[in-house]
Enzyme design. Structure first.
Site, PDB file in Angstrom:
ATOM      1  N   CYS A 113       0.779  -1.084  -0.140  1.00 59.26           N
ATOM      2  CA  CYS A 113       0.256  -0.062   0.212  1.00 59.26           C
ATOM      3  C   CYS A 113       0.729   1.388   0.099  1.00 59.26           C
ATOM      4  O   CYS A 113       0.643   2.083  -0.696  1.00 59.26           O
ATOM      5  CB  CYS A 113      -0.949   0.213   0.949  1.00 59.26           C
ATOM      6  N   HIS A 256      -3.200   6.876   2.724  1.00 65.11           N
ATOM      7  CA  HIS A 256      -3.914   5.890   2.028  1.00 65.11           C
ATOM      8  C   HIS A 256      -5.206   5.419   2.716  1.00 65.11           C
ATOM      9  O   HIS A 256      -5.581   5.124   4.042  1.00 65.11           O
ATOM     10  CB  HIS A 256      -2.508   4.441   2.707  1.00 65.11           C
ATOM     11  N   ASN A 286     -10.374  -0.222  -0.118  1.00 62.80           N
ATOM     12  CA  ASN A 286      -9.047   0.177   0.247  1.00 62.80           C
ATOM     13  C   ASN A 286      -7.897  -0.995  -0.823  1.00 62.80           C
ATOM     14  O   ASN A 286      -8.515  -2.021  -2.065  1.00 62.80           O
ATOM     15  CB  ASN A 286      -8.532  -0.661   1.318  1.00 62.80           C
TER      16      ASN A 286
END
Ligand code: UT7
Length: 329
Positions: A113, A256, A286
């Site tokens: 990520c 993020h 996500n």
């Protein structure tokens, strides 16, 4: 030489999957998912779409926005944990060919990520050293392919998507726009908190023995949560301190998009103003390496991100990796 972000593009698959659809797969509810994560839905790739396909669409948009020809790109960097093929060839090479970037090198970035943040800093380093003039940085993910759709702890959290930016040598046109600084860190001692346990060289897939679930994403959610809150706070503070800035001088923090509770907790811990944080995880969940460029694109589209604005991006995830970029947009 200075580098700036010249443009940004994004692409998400058409198919939206709501929380209530997930209740048909696992024992969960819209109420639980929304109250524990802030997520309402996610976009899911169809069977014909791989990471390079999503990346292609986001890249074409970024190229058009920057009025660039593909042959002007010197390097394609593609951050992903869900490449078209395991290990080789790189998904970046597939995108390089498809967009017609005939004079470009290409490589994938494996930092989960945090991959987009690593990509922007790698692009900045190439441009400022003079090794490249124009770099395409992409985050593209198809997590729907690596999830265990019977594991309610993980399958509710992720979605598919791609975002791309052009990082370019600054000329007069760019004005003051610049990637000013970055902060990259890894805490590999936490490697096993978020991983796909089987299928790599450590524990290869053995036909007839390997359980398919062990090739899918597995996570210690609590530990990742604790790590993420600390990482988000530390990255913002570090970039502020190193650049002699206060939070008042920052217009936007683009974290993020993992979980709204991680963002809220970091806001409280760091005493950061919540209104500076952009979130869109309610719609996309996500999307790992794609989440920051997708957010940047939406901010530009909504007129929320203007040239000259001071932005901090913050990534965190498997590795465990974390980091951020300080950008004068
Ligand atoms: O890019 C980084 C990727 N990772 C992350 O961002 C994840 C970071 N971690 C988190 O966001 C949170 O830890 C989660 C959202 C994963 C979990 O939230 P939590 O508040 O820490 O829940 P929990 O794991 O403590 O579980 C609480 C309860 C458990 O039931 P019991 O043991 O109390 O009976 C879980 O089994 O919630 C249950 N649970 C669910 N219930 C309904 C876990 N997942 C679900 C679900 N639906 N999807």
């Amino acid at each position: 030489m200075k580098a700036h972000v010249a443009s940004v593009g994004m692409y998400v698959p058409q198919r939206r999957m709501s929380n209530s659809e997930l209740t048909e797969l696992v024992d969960t509810s819209d109420e639980w998912i929304y109250s524990h994560t802030g997520i309402r839905c996610r976009h899911i790739a169809d069977d014909s779409e791989a990471a390079s396909d999503l990346a292609y669409h986001a890249s074409i948009q970024a190229l058009e926005q920057a009025s660039l020809e593909p042959a002007q790109i010197d390097l394609v960097l593609l951050a992903t944990s869900t490449p078209d093929y395991p290990g080789l060839p790189s998904t970046a090479s597939i995108v390089q060919d498809r967009i017609g970037a005939k004079k470009a090198g290409a490589m994938d970035i494996a930092a989960a990520c945090t991959g987009f943040v690593y990509g922007v800093e790698t692009a900045r380093a190439f441009v400022s050293s003079g090794a490249a003039r124009t770099v395409l940085v992409i985050g593209s993910e198809v997590y729907s392919r690596i999830l265990n759709w019977r594991d309610r702890d993980t399958c509710v959290l992720f979605g598919d998507g791609a975002g791309a930016v052009i990082v370019k040598r600054s000329d007069e046109e760019a004005g003051q726009s610049e990637v000013l600084d970055s902060f990259l860190r890894s805490r590999g001692s936490g490697a096993r908190t978020l991983l796909r346990p089987t299928g790599g060289s450590r524990t290869p897939f053995v036909p007839g023995e390997t359980e398919i679930e062990s090739t899918r994403l597995s996570m210690d959610g609590r530990r990742v949560y604790m790590f993420a809150v600390g990482a988000l706070t530390d990255v913002v503070n570090y970039l502020l301190e190193r650049n002699n800035l206060t939070i008042d001088q920052i217009d936007h923090i683009v974290p993020h998009q993992a979980n709204i509770r991680i963002i809220d907790a970091a806001c409280k811990r760091g005493r950061f103003p919540p209104e500076k944080f952009f979130t869109n995880l309610e719609e996309y969940a996500n999307t790992s390496a794609a989440s920051i460029p997708i957010a940047l694109h939406e901010m530009v589209e909504k007129g929320r991100l203007q040239r000259g604005d001071m932005v901090i991006t913050v990534g965190f995830g498997a590795g465990l990796t974390y980091g951020g970029n300080l950008i004068r947009w």
